[in-house]
Design a protein around this motif. Structure first.
Motif, PDB file in Angstrom:
ATOM      1  N   GLY A  42      63.971  84.016  11.662  1.00 37.54           N
ATOM      2  CA  GLY A  42      64.758  85.086  11.606  1.00 37.54           C
ATOM      3  C   GLY A  42      64.121  86.402  11.106  1.00 37.54           C
ATOM      4  N   ASP A  43      64.781  87.449  10.730  1.00 39.79           N
ATOM      5  CA  ASP A  43      64.303  88.719  10.408  1.00 39.79           C
ATOM      6  C   ASP A  43      64.115  88.580   8.924  1.00 39.79           C
ATOM      7  OD1 ASP A  43      64.161  91.594   9.649  1.00 39.79           O
ATOM      8  OD2 ASP A  43      64.570  91.810  11.378  1.00 39.79           O
ATOM      9  N   TRP A  44      63.088  89.120   8.354  1.00 37.29           N
ATOM     10  CA  TRP A  44      62.705  89.197   7.030  1.00 37.29           C
ATOM     11  C   TRP A  44      63.654  90.024   6.025  1.00 37.29           C
ATOM     12  CZ3 TRP A  44      59.357  85.804   4.708  1.00 37.29           C
ATOM     13  CH2 TRP A  44      58.601  85.375   5.379  1.00 37.29           C
ATOM     14  N   ASN A  45      64.295  90.866   6.813  1.00 41.59           N
ATOM     15  CA  ASN A  45      65.447  91.636   5.987  1.00 41.59           C
ATOM     16  C   ASN A  45      66.600  91.084   5.650  1.00 41.59           C
ATOM     17  OD1 ASN A  45      63.855  94.081   5.958  1.00 41.59           O
ATOM     18  ND2 ASN A  45      63.988  94.399   7.809  1.00 41.59           N
ATOM     19  N   SER A  46      66.775  89.991   6.441  1.00 42.10           N
ATOM     20  CA  SER A  46      68.136  89.200   6.376  1.00 42.10           C
ATOM     21  C   SER A  46      68.180  87.891   5.764  1.00 42.10           C
ATOM     22  CB  SER A  46      68.890  89.130   7.586  1.00 42.10           C
ATOM     23  OG  SER A  46      68.128  88.415   8.584  1.00 42.10           O
ATOM     24  N   TRP A  47      69.291  87.243   5.564  1.00 40.05           N
ATOM     25  CA  TRP A  47      69.115  85.777   5.218  1.00 40.05           C
ATOM     26  C   TRP A  47      68.361  84.814   6.235  1.00 40.05           C
ATOM     27  CZ3 TRP A  47      71.049  83.969   0.603  1.00 40.05           C
ATOM     28  CH2 TRP A  47      71.834  84.753  -0.210  1.00 40.05           C
ATOM     29  N   ARG A  48      67.355  84.208   5.659  1.00 44.86           N
ATOM     30  CA  ARG A  48      66.466  83.390   6.585  1.00 44.86           C
ATOM     31  C   ARG A  48      66.828  81.903   6.361  1.00 44.86           C
ATOM     32  NH1 ARG A  48      60.435  84.670   6.759  1.00 44.86           N
ATOM     33  NH2 ARG A  48      60.753  84.071   8.776  1.00 44.86           N
ATOM     34  N   PRO A  49      67.345  81.305   7.471  1.00 44.99           N
ATOM     35  CA  PRO A  49      67.174  79.760   7.441  1.00 44.99           C
ATOM     36  C   PRO A  49      65.785  79.233   7.838  1.00 44.99           C
ATOM     37  CG  PRO A  49      68.008  80.560   9.655  1.00 44.99           C
ATOM     38  CD  PRO A  49      67.752  81.884   8.771  1.00 44.99           C
ATOM     39  N   TYR A  50      65.755  77.879   7.321  1.00 50.67           N
ATOM     40  CA  TYR A  50      64.426  77.268   7.329  1.00 50.67           C
ATOM     41  C   TYR A  50      64.514  75.889   7.479  1.00 50.67           C
ATOM     42  CZ  TYR A  50      64.963  76.559   2.467  1.00 50.67           C
ATOM     43  OH  TYR A  50      65.219  76.290   1.041  1.00 50.67           O
ATOM     44  N   VAL A 101      67.330  71.379   5.006  1.00 49.20           N
ATOM     45  CA  VAL A 101      67.433  72.772   5.372  1.00 49.20           C
ATOM     46  C   VAL A 101      67.869  73.404   4.475  1.00 49.20           C
ATOM     47  CG1 VAL A 101      68.077  71.974   8.159  1.00 49.20           C
ATOM     48  CG2 VAL A 101      69.873  72.485   6.308  1.00 49.20           C
ATOM     49  N   GLY A 102      67.475  75.041   4.647  1.00 50.39           N
ATOM     50  CA  GLY A 102      67.923  75.510   3.603  1.00 50.39           C
ATOM     51  C   GLY A 102      68.076  77.143   4.037  1.00 50.39           C
ATOM     52  N   ILE A 103      68.366  78.108   3.119  1.00 55.07           N
ATOM     53  CA  ILE A 103      68.419  79.596   3.508  1.00 55.07           C
ATOM     54  C   ILE A 103      67.912  80.357   2.398  1.00 55.07           C
ATOM     55  CG2 ILE A 103      70.876  79.935   2.657  1.00 55.07           C
ATOM     56  CD1 ILE A 103      70.997  81.631   5.307  1.00 55.07           C
ATOM     57  N   SER A 104      67.341  81.376   2.593  1.00 53.57           N
ATOM     58  CA  SER A 104      66.760  82.146   1.547  1.00 53.57           C
ATOM     59  C   SER A 104      67.035  83.670   1.838  1.00 53.57           C
ATOM     60  CB  SER A 104      65.182  82.070   1.496  1.00 53.57           C
ATOM     61  OG  SER A 104      64.473  82.444   2.510  1.00 53.57           O
ATOM     62  N   LYS A 105      66.852  84.311   0.810  1.00 51.44           N
ATOM     63  CA  LYS A 105      67.095  85.971   0.801  1.00 51.44           C
ATOM     64  C   LYS A 105      66.343  86.569  -0.319  1.00 51.44           C
ATOM     65  CE  LYS A 105      69.324  89.521   2.463  1.00 51.44           C
ATOM     66  NZ  LYS A 105      68.509  90.533   1.662  1.00 51.44           N
ATOM     67  N   SER A 106      65.747  87.636  -0.070  1.00 55.24           N
ATOM     68  CA  SER A 106      65.058  88.524  -0.999  1.00 55.24           C
ATOM     69  C   SER A 106      65.884  89.410  -1.822  1.00 55.24           C
ATOM     70  CB  SER A 106      64.259  89.493   0.047  1.00 55.24           C
ATOM     71  OG  SER A 106      63.619  90.518  -0.902  1.00 55.24           O
ATOM     72  N   ILE A 107      65.375  89.412  -3.179  1.00 53.35           N
ATOM     73  CA  ILE A 107      66.187  90.059  -4.210  1.00 53.35           C
ATOM     74  C   ILE A 107      65.473  91.619  -4.431  1.00 53.35           C
ATOM     75  CG2 ILE A 107      67.396  90.129  -6.292  1.00 53.35           C
ATOM     76  CD1 ILE A 107      67.457  86.951  -6.099  1.00 53.35           C
ATOM     77  N   THR A 108      64.267  91.179  -4.676  1.00 59.21           N
ATOM     78  CA  THR A 108      63.283  92.519  -5.099  1.00 59.21           C
ATOM     79  C   THR A 108      62.136  92.163  -4.170  1.00 59.21           C
ATOM     80  OG1 THR A 108      62.305  91.589  -6.907  1.00 59.21           O
ATOM     81  CG2 THR A 108      64.426  92.441  -7.304  1.00 59.21           C
ATOM     82  N   ASP A 109      61.251  93.166  -4.319  1.00 58.43           N
ATOM     83  CA  ASP A 109      59.764  92.871  -3.745  1.00 58.43           C
ATOM     84  C   ASP A 109      59.063  91.672  -4.148  1.00 58.43           C
ATOM     85  OD1 ASP A 109      59.815  95.125  -2.138  1.00 58.43           O
ATOM     86  OD2 ASP A 109      59.013  96.632  -3.678  1.00 58.43           O
ATOM     87  N   SER A 110      59.528  91.043  -5.415  1.00 56.43           N
ATOM     88  CA  SER A 110      58.608  89.966  -6.023  1.00 56.43           C
ATOM     89  C   SER A 110      59.546  88.999  -6.410  1.00 56.43           C
ATOM     90  CB  SER A 110      58.062  90.325  -7.187  1.00 56.43           C
ATOM     91  OG  SER A 110      56.997  91.566  -6.606  1.00 56.43           O
ATOM     92  N   VAL A 111      60.768  89.034  -6.072  1.00 64.76           N
ATOM     93  CA  VAL A 111      61.742  87.612  -6.359  1.00 64.76           C
ATOM     94  C   VAL A 111      62.761  87.479  -5.365  1.00 64.76           C
ATOM     95  CG1 VAL A 111      63.692  86.920  -8.031  1.00 64.76           C
ATOM     96  CG2 VAL A 111      61.721  88.389  -8.775  1.00 64.76           C
ATOM     97  N   ASP A 112      62.998  86.320  -5.023  1.00 64.33           N
ATOM     98  CA  ASP A 112      63.801  85.679  -3.909  1.00 64.33           C
ATOM     99  C   ASP A 112      64.843  84.468  -4.471  1.00 64.33           C
ATOM    100  OD1 ASP A 112      62.501  87.293  -1.670  1.00 64.33           O
ATOM    101  OD2 ASP A 112      60.865  86.010  -2.454  1.00 64.33           O
ATOM    102  N   PHE A 113      65.790  84.416  -3.771  1.00 64.76           N
ATOM    103  CA  PHE A 113      67.035  83.505  -4.085  1.00 64.76           C
ATOM    104  C   PHE A 113      66.808  82.655  -2.834  1.00 64.76           C
ATOM    105  CE2 PHE A 113      71.161  81.653  -3.408  1.00 64.76           C
ATOM    106  CZ  PHE A 113      71.170  81.022  -4.360  1.00 64.76           C
ATOM    107  N   ARG A 114      66.933  81.169  -2.959  1.00 66.39           N
ATOM    108  CA  ARG A 114      67.180  80.117  -1.906  1.00 66.39           C
ATOM    109  C   ARG A 114      68.139  79.107  -2.441  1.00 66.39           C
ATOM    110  NH1 ARG A 114      61.258  78.062  -1.917  1.00 66.39           N
ATOM    111  NH2 ARG A 114      61.423  76.294  -3.302  1.00 66.39           N
ATOM    112  N   THR A 115      68.572  78.557  -1.413  1.00 68.01           N
ATOM    113  CA  THR A 115      69.298  77.298  -1.589  1.00 68.01           C
ATOM    114  C   THR A 115      69.329  76.333  -0.395  1.00 68.01           C
ATOM    115  OG1 THR A 115      71.519  76.369  -1.988  1.00 68.01           O
ATOM    116  CG2 THR A 115      71.513  78.189  -0.304  1.00 68.01           C
TER     117      THR A 115
END
Length: 377
Positions: A120-128, A154-168
């Motif tokens: 997926g797109d880096w600007n959105s929630w990204r499955p992996y 499997v998981g999904i991730s999302k950027s919060i800032t330029d240097s911090v991301d969240f994933r589950t």
């Protein structure tokens, strides 16, 4: 736990790549104006990822069915879509009293490596997708030993800032522990984990914007200055109206009427036909006048003064009138042959002034009986 993967860690920064992403992320905003100039075309900074989650145990373990786990990962992206990391995590279970004795526990410390592939797109929630292997150290009343283990999820991730991301992430982990309870060859557990991925280092400055392409050169063949197209014009900065040659550079226009001479005391007052007033052969003088007409037509921007002269024979007042008649008859010849009167100044007479030859000889006086076209620049 392996959940602490750095997959999310590059989500936002990857959006700012300076080069196109791999096919799975071809829709990333890598071409965004002002994007960081990553040396490898994507955010490959190292990151750390603390993880906390819940563990769901295989019933064959004879422990409580679920408990928390925690861990830490260190990793980095090796391509726009793939990250690799080292991880350590720990979980501790309350053991069944009938099997392990009163108040005993079963803990596992896991040390391994995992990899994730993002979509997926880096600007959105990204499955992996995630996969990993590890060594698991068991600590319980029946065994203290190592066993191999593997996991996938499997998981999904999302950027919060330029240097911090969240994933589950949700994953299945199989542990080949055949020593704690010899009747079992291993145990399959599930976990659900949550991670914050923090990248180390600063974001590089944006690459300098590409210089705009130069404007298309105008078609010089369709642009003119002083009547000469700009492809051939070597002096294009001259003001309009300058007399120029074929190369567009200044050229002095000389309209020579030498050879157009008049008979003595001609034209008479009221005489309008120029041919009888010309010195013989009159055809020579008419040919010179026709050449002057042609020159004026080829240089439509040229203006001339029509001036007449006489020799020194006769009284001054008479010669003045005679010179004016000579200028007037040439003036009329030019206008009759297509030269607009707005381009002609005069006619003026100068009498016997400004001779071009001696008035002491017949030949000299004949040359002084003349008319000039004086170019006005």
């Amino acid at each position: 736990m392996a959940l602490a993967l750095g997959g999310v860690g590059a989500v936002h920064a990857q959006d700012n790549t300076a080069a196109p992403a791999a096919p799975a992320s071809s829709s990333s905003s890598s071409s965004t104006t002002g994007a960081p100039a990553w040396p490898n075309g994507f955010d490959d900074r190292w990151y750390i990822a603390p993880t906390l989650g819940g563990y769901y145990n295989d019933t064959d373990r004879n422990t409580r069915s679920r408990q928390i786990f925690y861990g830490l990962s260190v990793g980095k992206f090796i391509s726009p879509n793939v990250s690799v990391e080292l991880f350590v995590d720990r979980t501790k279970r309350k053991a069944d009293t009938a099997v392990f004795g009163q108040g005993n526990t079963w803990s596992n410390n896991n040390y391994g490596v995992s990899a994730r592939y993002f979509f997926g797109d880096w600007n959105s929630w990204r499955p992996y997708l995630m996969g990993g292997v590890m060594g698991s150290y068991h600590h319980n009343p029946l065994s203290r030993d190592w066993a191999p283990a593997a996991q996938g999820g499997v998981g999904i991730s999302k950027s919060i800032t330029d240097s911090v991301d969240f994933r589950t992430e949700v994953a299945y982990r199989y542990d080949w522990d055949d020593k704690t309870q010899p009747q079992h060859n291993g145990y399959g557990d599930w976990y659900l984990g949550f991670s914050l991925v923090a990248r180390i280092g600063s974001v590089p400055a944006a690459a300098a914007p590409a210089a705009p392409p130069p404007p298309a050169a105008p078609d010089c063949s369709k642009q003119f200055r002083n009547g000469v197209n700009l492809c051939d014009n070597k002096c294009p900065d001259l003001p309009e109206g300058t007399i120029v040659g074929p190369d567009g550079c200044p050229q002095k226009v000389v309209i020579d009427l030498k050879g157009v001479n008049f008979k003595f005391d001609r034209p008479k007052k009221g005489e309008t036909n120029i041919e009888p007033a010309l010195a013989v052969p009159s055809s020579d003088s008419l040919a010179i006048l026709d050449q002057a007409v042609d020159t004026l037509k080829r240089y439509p921007q040229v203006k001339v003064m029509v001036a007449g002269y006489t020799d020194s024979v006769g009284k001054e007042a008479y010669n003045q009138g005679l010179s004016e008649r000579r200028a007037k008859i040439v003036y009329d010849y030019l206008t009759a042959h297509g030269i607009d009167a707005s381009r002609l100044e005069g006619p003026v007479g100068h009498g016997s002034n400004d001779p071009i030859d001696s008035n002491k000889t017949d030949a000299g006086r004949a040359r002084n009986r003349r008319t000039e076209l004086q170019v006005q620049q």
